[in-house]
Design a protein around this motif. Structure first.
Motif, short mmCIF file in Angstrom:
data_model
loop_
_atom_site.label_atom_id
_atom_site.label_comp_id
_atom_site.label_asym_id
_atom_site.label_seq_id
_atom_site.Cartn_x
_atom_site.Cartn_y
_atom_site.Cartn_z
N LEU A 1 0.81 -1.22 0.00
CA LEU A 1 0.00 0.00 0.00
C LEU A 1 0.84 1.27 0.00
N LYS A 2 0.40 2.26 -0.76
CA LYS A 2 1.07 3.56 -0.78
C LYS A 2 0.72 4.34 0.48
N PRO A 3 1.55 5.28 0.89
CA PRO A 3 1.17 6.17 2.00
C PRO A 3 -0.03 7.04 1.61
N ASP A 7 -3.65 11.63 -6.01
CA ASP A 7 -3.09 11.87 -7.34
C ASP A 7 -2.99 10.59 -8.17
N MET A 8 -3.12 9.46 -7.52
CA MET A 8 -2.97 8.20 -8.25
C MET A 8 -4.17 7.88 -9.15
N LYS A 9 -5.16 8.78 -9.16
CA LYS A 9 -6.19 8.68 -10.20
C LYS A 9 -5.60 9.07 -11.55
N VAL A 37 7.44 -8.94 -6.37
CA VAL A 37 8.07 -8.62 -5.09
C VAL A 37 7.34 -7.44 -4.44
N ASN A 38 6.88 -6.52 -5.27
CA ASN A 38 6.17 -5.35 -4.76
C ASN A 38 4.93 -5.13 -5.63
N THR A 39 3.77 -5.17 -5.01
CA THR A 39 2.54 -5.06 -5.81
C THR A 39 2.32 -3.64 -6.33
N ASP A 40 3.13 -2.71 -5.83
CA ASP A 40 3.03 -1.32 -6.31
C ASP A 40 3.79 -1.11 -7.63
N ALA A 41 4.58 -2.09 -8.02
CA ALA A 41 5.23 -2.00 -9.34
C ALA A 41 4.33 -2.73 -10.32
N GLU A 42 3.12 -2.19 -10.49
CA GLU A 42 2.06 -2.88 -11.25
C GLU A 42 2.01 -2.44 -12.71
N GLY A 43 2.49 -1.23 -13.00
CA GLY A 43 2.37 -0.71 -14.36
C GLY A 43 3.08 -1.61 -15.36
N ARG A 44 4.28 -2.02 -15.01
CA ARG A 44 5.06 -2.87 -15.92
C ARG A 44 4.37 -4.20 -16.17
N LEU A 45 3.57 -4.66 -15.18
CA LEU A 45 2.89 -5.95 -15.32
C LEU A 45 1.78 -5.87 -16.37
N ALA A 62 3.75 5.73 -20.07
CA ALA A 62 3.28 5.30 -18.75
C ALA A 62 3.79 6.18 -17.64
N THR A 63 2.93 6.40 -16.66
CA THR A 63 3.36 7.03 -15.40
C THR A 63 3.94 5.89 -14.57
N LEU A 64 5.17 5.51 -14.93
CA LEU A 64 5.65 4.22 -14.44
C LEU A 64 6.40 4.26 -13.11
N THR A 65 7.22 5.30 -12.90
CA THR A 65 8.05 5.29 -11.69
C THR A 65 8.19 6.66 -11.03
N ALA A 79 11.33 8.60 -11.89
CA ALA A 79 11.42 9.51 -13.03
C ALA A 79 11.37 10.95 -12.53
N ILE A 80 10.61 11.18 -11.47
CA ILE A 80 10.52 12.53 -10.90
C ILE A 80 11.81 12.86 -10.15
N VAL A 81 12.36 11.85 -9.46
CA VAL A 81 13.64 12.06 -8.76
C VAL A 81 14.71 12.45 -9.78
N ASN A 131 9.64 -8.14 -10.43
CA ASN A 131 9.05 -6.87 -10.87
C ASN A 131 9.64 -5.63 -10.23
N VAL A 132 10.67 -5.78 -9.41
CA VAL A 132 11.41 -4.60 -8.95
C VAL A 132 12.91 -4.86 -9.05
N GLY A 133 13.66 -3.79 -9.21
CA GLY A 133 15.09 -3.94 -9.48
C GLY A 133 15.98 -3.57 -8.31
N1 BES Z 1 2.21 4.84 -10.63
C1 BES Z 1 3.37 4.64 -9.87
C2 BES Z 1 4.50 5.62 -10.24
C3 BES Z 1 4.28 7.04 -9.85
C4 BES Z 1 4.56 7.48 -8.57
C5 BES Z 1 3.91 7.97 -10.79
C6 BES Z 1 4.39 8.80 -8.23
C7 BES Z 1 3.77 9.29 -10.45
C8 BES Z 1 4.00 9.71 -9.18
C9 BES Z 1 3.90 3.24 -10.06
O1 BES Z 1 2.94 2.27 -10.24
C10 BES Z 1 4.65 2.88 -8.82
O2 BES Z 1 4.04 2.80 -7.78
N2 BES Z 1 5.96 2.67 -8.95
C11 BES Z 1 6.77 2.35 -7.84
C12 BES Z 1 7.73 1.28 -8.24
C13 BES Z 1 8.52 0.70 -7.09
C14 BES Z 1 7.59 -0.08 -6.18
C15 BES Z 1 9.58 -0.19 -7.65
C16 BES Z 1 7.50 3.62 -7.41
O3 BES Z 1 7.92 4.38 -8.27
O4 BES Z 1 7.61 3.84 -6.21
#
Ligand code: BES
Ligand code: MN
Ligand code: ZN
Length: 512
Positions: free
Chosen positions: A284-286, A292-294, A352-360, A382-385, A388-390, A443-445
């Motif tokens: 689960l995310k915090p 914003d995850m909509k 390994v982490n269900t939050d890395a779902e986009g790639r799946l 994709a809003t994948l990671t 990317a913002i970091v 699914n995570v690196g």
């Molecule tokens: N949708 C998120 C990525 C995301 C996070 C986009 C914040 C925009 C703002 C993605 O599904 C995700 O949760 N990625 C994880 C991957 C991690 C678990 C390897 C992430 O970036 O934390």
């Protein structure tokens, strides 16, 4: 709300009045450039007192005494600064100046509650009248965007419905200007459609809504829509999207739009992440910012909205758009960390982490799309990671690819549309980070390079096909704020894709 009408003035400007008449100047040093009559003298005065010299963002307003000046009937005259054009300023930069000008004009129109405005197109070096019209219209239409669907109108004030009519005044060849206007309008409309989808909350925009819109586009334009449901996914072994959907009560969809130019033309496959809400699942995310995850469906929204523009412009290549769509929830049958799934085509993966779902969900779509349509080129958005913002913040989209030609074209398309991209590397060292002890991949690196290891996961599913991945996590919303990019979703990707496919040149070769 109906969309703004963009018209080209013909003949006498004095006939019908307007709420604002806009003219603009590039930056000047000593005196107002010649050739401007009464308005020029007003600008001269503003220059003398230090209020205006054509700098970007500068704006002055006049109220013509008799409601008329230089033969123009207008309640207001607005003069905008365009900014400095120097020897080294590129055409792409000037295009962006025009979009910002358009956004600035839309901002003024909102303040003035203007419904009918006229804009005199500047004559510029390095871009022709067509491009000037294109980018100005694009900026105007993008800047005039608002999403007020769920707001009660203020009883005190009449809600501003946006611009009704924009009349351009131009000295350039009419056909050129009209073509540019159509392009700008089409691009902006599609980007605004993507923003609309993204602005819808997750309880109003589900996987099925992607399907409904896909079908409606296929009804309007020359394209076919196929929608796969859970049963189809089970039959085809799409274990990624099924796994992500396991914890949800909302059924998944894989929406496919097929646009055929001609059989013998090249085929471009697009895949957009349509994750309608990303709670993280059991990982689960915090709570802070989870709303914003909509927006986690912005890749899918961009790809689908782009197809609207394709339907109108009919570019000279075949285009297949795929949107794997589901939310990522933590219901009692949710996928668990440690579970092993199998993707379309048979590659197994340890979750390994269900939050890395986009790639799946992307992996199944990529593998299936490549097998079924044999594309010459694949692009996924994709809003994948969060990484990317970091890495690049909210100013550049991360680009990862196995082909230099495609990278060059995308970077150029991004520059020309004001949506910059920056390439990150791929390679065996990163791929090794997703090796699993129990499955083909995980699914995570691990620590470091999160954006790259996510792309490395996708790379396993594209084989030898020319492919690019756009991680729009930083740019899909909170994108660099500009006059024509509001807060909230930006619609990023739509205009870059459109720029890429206009005048498409054959791409060949294999991954570098
Ligand atoms: N949708 C998120 C990525 C995301 C996070 C986009 C914040 C925009 C703002 C993605 O599904 C995700 O949760 N990625 C994880 C991957 C991690 C678990 C390897 C992430 O970036 O934390
Ligand atoms: Mn996630
Ligand atoms: Zn996500």
């Amino acid at each position: 709300m109906d969309f703004t009408q963009f018209l080209l003035a013909s003949g006498d400007l004095g006939e019908d009045g307007c709420d604002v008449f806009v003219t603009c100047f590039t930056q000047f040093e000593k005196e107002v450039p010649e050739g401007h009559r009464a308005i020029g003298r007003l600008v001269e005065q503003a220059f003398q007192v230090g209020d205006f010299s054509g700098k970007s963002g500068e704006r002055i307003l006049f109220y013509p005494e008799s409601g008329q000046v230089d033969g123009i009937r207008a309640k207001r005259i607005a003069v905008f600064g365009i900014g400095r054009i120097e020897a080294g300023t590129t055409a792409a930069e000037i295009r962006e100046m025009m979009r910002k000008l358009g956004g600035g004009i839309a901002g003024l129109a909102e303040k003035a509650k203007a419904s009918r405005i006229m804009v005199r197109l500047p004559v510029l070096d390095r871009i022709d009248g067509g491009q000037t019209a294109e980018c100005l219209v694009e900026g105007l239409a993008l800047g005039d965007y608002r999403f007020v669907k769920y707001k009660k109108p203020d009883p005190e004030e009449k809600a501003y419905p946006g611009l009704r009519e924009v009349i351009l005044v131009s000295d350039s060849a009419e056909s050129l200007v009209r073509r540019g206007m159509a392009r700008g309008e089409n691009a902006a409309k599609a980007a605004c459609l993507a923003r609309d989808m993204a602005n819808e909350p997750a309880n109003k925009w589900t996987a099925e809504d992607f399907a409904l819109l896909g079908r409606s586009l296929a009804g309007k334009y020359a394209m076919k829509c196929r929608v796969m449901d859970q049963k189809d996914m089970k039959r085809l072994g799409m274990g990624g999207i099924l796994a992500v959907n396991q914890g949800s009560s909302e059924p998944p969809r894989l929406v496919i739009l097929e646009y055929k130019a001609q059989q013998k033309k090249q085929t471009l496959l697009l895949v957009g992440k349509g994750l309608t809400f990303d709670s993280g699942g059991l990982s689960l995310k915090p709570a802070a910012g989870m709303e914003d995850m909509k927006y986690d469906m912005c890749g899918g929204a961009a790809v689908l909205a782009f197809m609207q523009a394709v339907g109108i412009e009919r570019p000279d290549l075949n285009i297949i758009a795929m949107i794997p769509a589901t939310d990522n929830m933590s219901g009692s049958s949710a996928v668990k960390p440690g579970d092993v799934i199998s993707h379309y085509g048979g590659i197994s993966s340890e979750i390994v982490n269900t939050d890395a779902e986009g790639r799946l969900i992307l992996a199944d779509a990529l593998a299936y799309g490549i097998k079924k349509y044999r594309p010459d080129c694949v692009i996924d958005l994709a809003t994948l990671t969060g990484a990317a913002i970091v890495g690049l913040g909210h100013h550049y989209t991360c680009l990862l690819s196995n082909n230099d030609t495609l990278v060059n074209r995308l970077v150029q398309a991004g520059e020309r549309s004001g949506e910059p991209l920056w390439r990150l590397p791929l390679g065996k060292d990163y791929s090794q980070q997703i090796d699993s002890r129990v499955a083909d991949i995980k699914n995570v690196g691990g620590k470091g390079a999160g954006t790259i290891t996510a792309a490395a996961y996708l790379e396993k599913f594209v084989g030898k096909t020319i492919w690019a991945h756009l991680d729009i996590a930083g740019t899909a919303w909170d994108f660099t704020e500009k006059s024509y990019i509001p807060k909230g979703p930006s619609g990023v990707g739509v205009r870059t894709l459109l720029e890429l496919v206009r005048d498409w040149q054959k791409i060949d070769g294999s991954p570098d």
